[in-house]
Write a protein that holds these residues in place. Structure first.
Motif, short mmCIF file in Angstrom:
data_model
loop_
_atom_site.label_atom_id
_atom_site.label_comp_id
_atom_site.label_asym_id
_atom_site.label_seq_id
_atom_site.Cartn_x
_atom_site.Cartn_y
_atom_site.Cartn_z
N LEU A 69 0.81 -1.22 0.00
CA LEU A 69 0.00 0.00 0.00
C LEU A 69 0.85 1.27 0.00
O LEU A 69 0.61 2.16 -0.83
CB LEU A 69 -0.97 -0.01 1.19
N PRO A 70 1.85 1.40 0.88
CA PRO A 70 2.68 2.62 0.78
C PRO A 70 3.46 2.69 -0.52
O PRO A 70 3.68 3.79 -1.05
CB PRO A 70 3.61 2.51 2.00
N ARG A 71 3.90 1.55 -1.05
CA ARG A 71 4.58 1.56 -2.34
C ARG A 71 3.66 2.10 -3.42
O ARG A 71 4.09 2.91 -4.26
CB ARG A 71 5.04 0.14 -2.69
N LEU A 72 2.40 1.68 -3.41
CA LEU A 72 1.44 2.18 -4.38
C LEU A 72 1.24 3.69 -4.24
O LEU A 72 1.25 4.42 -5.23
CB LEU A 72 0.11 1.45 -4.20
N LEU A 73 1.06 4.16 -3.02
CA LEU A 73 0.83 5.58 -2.80
C LEU A 73 2.03 6.41 -3.23
O LEU A 73 1.88 7.49 -3.82
CB LEU A 73 0.51 5.84 -1.33
N GLN A 202 7.22 5.63 5.69
CA GLN A 202 8.12 6.75 5.93
C GLN A 202 8.32 7.58 4.67
O GLN A 202 8.34 8.81 4.72
CB GLN A 202 9.48 6.23 6.42
N HIS A 203 8.43 6.91 3.52
CA HIS A 203 8.61 7.62 2.26
C HIS A 203 7.33 8.39 1.88
O HIS A 203 7.41 9.52 1.38
CB HIS A 203 8.98 6.64 1.15
N TRP A 204 6.18 7.76 2.08
CA TRP A 204 4.92 8.44 1.77
C TRP A 204 4.72 9.66 2.68
O TRP A 204 4.31 10.72 2.22
CB TRP A 204 3.77 7.47 1.91
N ASN A 205 5.03 9.49 3.97
CA ASN A 205 4.88 10.61 4.90
C ASN A 205 5.88 11.72 4.62
O ASN A 205 5.67 12.86 5.04
CB ASN A 205 5.04 10.11 6.33
#
Length: 352
Positions: A69-73, A202-205
């Protein structure tokens, strides 16, 4: 029926058609999201659906919710940044060949991120420092191109040539940084090629608080950018402060590119070609086309990420290599190069 009545009757239909294509592109987002979530190797599609519906075991929930999910975002956010930055650059410079990749912005941002991590100036303990270093590098690359182009800034072909030179120079400097810190080569490849592998919350945030205000600022420049596309003289005659408007647009474009590069690296051709497709789909009204270009960039990078994951699973099975991973940047580069070749071949030799 009078002409005024006819115009009033046609207006709603025209507005409906105006938003039809953006709506169709928006429909692709959930499809791309589903494809990306289902494309990985560790959890089967059935297991993913169980997690989405609130079930699934602990391992499946961790893989889907904490990794996929974070990879997708991140992929969607980075694609939106690059698509929007490309259209802002092309409009501000009146140059259809102006994209983050060929104006020194992306290579400069890559150099900044590599220098920050490879030489120990910053690290993942301070991710904001990576964004700052990437932003500084992006401004440096754009500034070098601006100085070299000189009086030829209005010539798209000459600007593209200078952009290639600046990109080559910055790539050479990046290679020198890798020579200084060869032990960091593995962690730096993500910026050189462009990859969404290993992107977590962490990357998305890090990305969305940076990208959201810059994207809003870029979309707010729709009217000045429309005037700049008409030429400096026409824009000045309409009362626009050309220098300030162009500077504001360039700042937004560099900031958006730096944010994307700092989390996914250099995704080839996204910022260069997505704006052309957005203009063809959405028209010349930048109030629609600027958010449309961001939306299309998200769809393109999200789709490329899904293709990369599916291809990695197929290649790993065919070559019996469990750790084989195809970078998302490789997919965007191959697809972008093929599209660019098709466009070039459709243009007659005499340019007419």
């Amino acid at each position: 029926m009078t002409s005024g009545t006819a115009t009033a009757a046609v207006a709603p239909v025209a507005r409906a058609k105006h938003w039809r294509r953006p709506a169709l592109v928006a429909v692709l987002l959930p499809l791309i999201a589903c494809a990306s979530l289902l494309a990985g190797r560790a959890v089967t599609p059935a297991g993913v659906w169980q997690v989405i519906l609130g079930g699934g075991d602990e391992t499946a929930r961790h893989v889907v919710l904490q990794l996929r999910l974070p990879r997708l975002l991140v992929a969607l956010g980075a694609g939106a940044c690059l698509g929007l930055a490309g259209l802002v650059l092309q409009s501000a410079l009146r140059n259809p060949l102006a994209g983050p990749e060929v104006t020194g912005v992306t290579p400069g941002a890559v150099l900044g991120a590599v220098a920050a991590t490879g030489t120990g100036l910053a690290g993942w303990e301070s991710p904001a420092a990576v964004v700052a270093a990437a932003c500084l590098g992006g401004f440096t690359g754009a500034g070098l191109l601006w100085l070299l182009a000189g009086r030829d800034r209005g010539d798209p072909e000459q600007t593209a040539v200078y952009g290639v030179l600046v990109s080559a120079l910055l790539a050479g400097l990046t290679a020198m940084v890798l020579l200084v810190a060869p032990g960091e080569l593995g962690s730096v490849v993500q910026w050189l090629v462009g990859s969404t592998e290993g992107r977590v919350w962490q990357h998305w945030n890090l990305l969305w608080p940076w990208a959201l205000p810059w994207a809003a600022a870029a979309c707010a420049l729709a009217a000045p950018l429309t005037l700049l596309r008409c030429g400096d003289e026409q824009a000045a005659a309409a009362g626009l402060a050309v220098g300030r408007a162009r500077a504001a647009a360039l700042v937004c474009a560099v900031a958006l590119t730096a944010g994307a590069v700092s989390v996914v690296g250099a995704l080839g051709f996204v910022g260069l070609l997505v704006p052309h497709v957005a203009l063809a789909l959405f028209g010349a009204d930048l109030r629609v086309t600027l958010p449309g270009s961001a939306l299309l960039g998200a769809v393109v990078v999200g789709g490329a990420d899904a293709v990369a994951q599916a291809s990695s699973r197929w290649l790993a099975a065919a070559l019996d290599a469990d750790r084989l991973t195809l970078p998302t940047g490789a997919v965007t580069t191959l697809a972008g190069a093929a599209l660019l070749l098709m466009v070039v071949r459709r243009v007659p030799a005499d340019g007419r």
